[in-house]
Design an enzyme around this catalytic site. Structure first.
Site: not given
Ligand SMILES: Cc1cc2nc3c(=O)[nH]c(=O)nc-3n(C[C@H](O)[C@H](O)[C@H](O)COP(=O)(O)O)c2cc1C
Length: 397
Positions: A208, A276, A286, A303-305, A323, A337
């Site tokens: 990202n 995500d 490859k 995983p949602d840290i 954040f 959130k």
């Protein structure tokens, strides 16, 4: 500046001991006095004569020296400094410290001192990654020692990886932070930063646009207030701050593991833009381009840290700050959130392309907490970081 400060510098027996000669010079340039102590192995790498000449003081090496003991006993020597710095902290020295050994002058001083201790580990990458060294590191951090480095890079032994001692100026920055006497002195704070890279195959990944600038600024601001910062960073565009412990990771899975290793902490600031999703099955070779055929990538949830740390049953940091990067309905999405994840504060920002915030130098954030929503005006990311750091200092006081 370090005017009027005294550093007791314990030099261990590693190849990086030569960097201590420059470290002494840099500390003295900033006004610090340096009392050097060499382990027996350290004298194989640098001579007490050069160390003493640069420090302008006697270099101590021997626990059982009648003259030294008569002039300044080892207990007194352990107490004369504002800070004890161990550089290089070899694997052996770290093991002795973690085990509470006191079988030579250096380890006896470390056991007897009542002043804060900063270590700069330096060793071969395998020695650094060895379970015993990582165990010892966790023990030393649990005992409240500060750590700077090690860095990743080429090693004297020809290998590459983590284990290079921090550069003298990075150690000086850590010394300045440790002696800053700020409101966060004695507080250990975790900051995550940067994007994550989720591999598709050995050459491709999903990423990202996070530059890591805001997380880096937060870590810098917390360190400037005296916090002992552990900085877990994905592959960011900006270099990590000097004087903090840096753990570099690639993927969300690695970031979670690094966060778990860094705990317990007094506060956690989760500024990283963690992917995500990851590709369910990373290809070990490859993926080839076959005419007319498009590869199908199946995704798995990462995983949602932030949620995992926020919802810890025991050992949860006293303050958890998340954040939220949103492009629509910033405040209502970020408020939801905060509830969903269970964190204490959310710093929400609008990262729509027209704001220029993602990858830019400025930020306009809303601080969302139990007390409601605070709208901060648009300002530099450094200023957002300093404002947030002082709010964290208030909350932890
Ligand atoms: C050429 C050479 C380089 C070494 N470099 C390191 C090093 O960088 N880090 C380390 O932990 N041990 C290193 N060692 C091993 C240490 O010197 C050895 O473990 C020693 O007992 C450490 O002593 P200390 O506890 O006084 O630091 C090295 C040994 C040799 C022969």
């Amino acid at each position: 500046m370090l005017d009027g400060k005294r550093v007791l510098l314990i030099i261990g027996g590693g190849i990086a001991a030569f960097k201590c000669l420059d470290l002494i010079r840099r500390l003295k340039e900033r006004g610090a006095a340096v009392t050097p102590v060499l382990t027996s192995a350290a004298t194989e790498f640098v001579t007490p004569l050069s160390v003493s000449a640069l420090a302008g003081e006697k270099a101590y090496t021997d626990l059982f020296d009648l003259t030294d003991e008569a002039e300044m006993g080892h207990i007194q020597l352990s107490r004369i400094a504002d800070l004890v710095v161990v550089a290089p902290a070899t694997a052996d020295l770290m093991a002795k410290m973690a085990g509470g050994h006191a079988d030579d002058l250096a380890t006896t001083l470390l056991m007897a001192t009542d002043t804060p201790v900063l270590i700069a580990p330096a060793m071969n990458v395998r020695m650094w990654e060895h379970a015993a060294t990582q165990r010892n590191l966790a023990v030393l951090q649990g005992d409240g020692l500060r750590v700077v480095g090690p860095n990743e890079g080429d090693m004297a032994c020809g290998e590459f990886g983590f284990g290079r001692m921090s550069e003298p100026l990075e150690i000086v920055a850590a010394v300045e932070t440790a002696l800053a006497g700020g409101p966060l002195n004695g507080k250990r704070i975790l900051v995550t930063s940067g994007p994550t890279h989720e591999p598709i195959d050995p050459v491709r990944y999903i990423a990202n646009r996070s530059s890591g600038a805001q997380g880096t600024a937060v870590a810098t601001a917390l360190a400037a207030l005296g916090a002992d910062v552990v900085f877990v960073t994905g592959p960011a565009d900006v270099p990590p701050p000097a004087g903090v412990e840096v753990i570099a990771v690639q993927s969300a899975g690695e970031m979670l593991a690094a966060v778990e290793t860094a705990l317990p902490v007094d506060a956690g600031v989760f500024a990283a833009a963690v992917a995500d999703w990851r590709v369910k099955r990373e290809s070990s070779s490859k993926i080839k381009k076959n005419k007319g055929e498009l590869p199908v990538l199946e995704f798995a949830e990462n995983p949602d840290i932030l949620a995992q740390v926020s919802q810890m049953k025991s050992g949860r940091p006293g303050l958890v700050v998340g954040f939220a990067a949103e492009t629509d309905d910033v405040i209502s999405n970020a408020t939801a959130k905060r509830k969903r994840k269970g964190c204490d504060w959310i710093v929400a920002n609008d990262v729509s392309p027209e704001t220029g915030i993602m990858g830019g130098a400025e930020n306009a954030v809303h601080l969302i907490s139990d007390a409601g929503v605070e709208d901060w005006p648009r300002m530099s990311k450094d200023l957002v970081a300093r404002k947030l750091a002082s709010r964290i200092a208030e909350a932890l006081s």
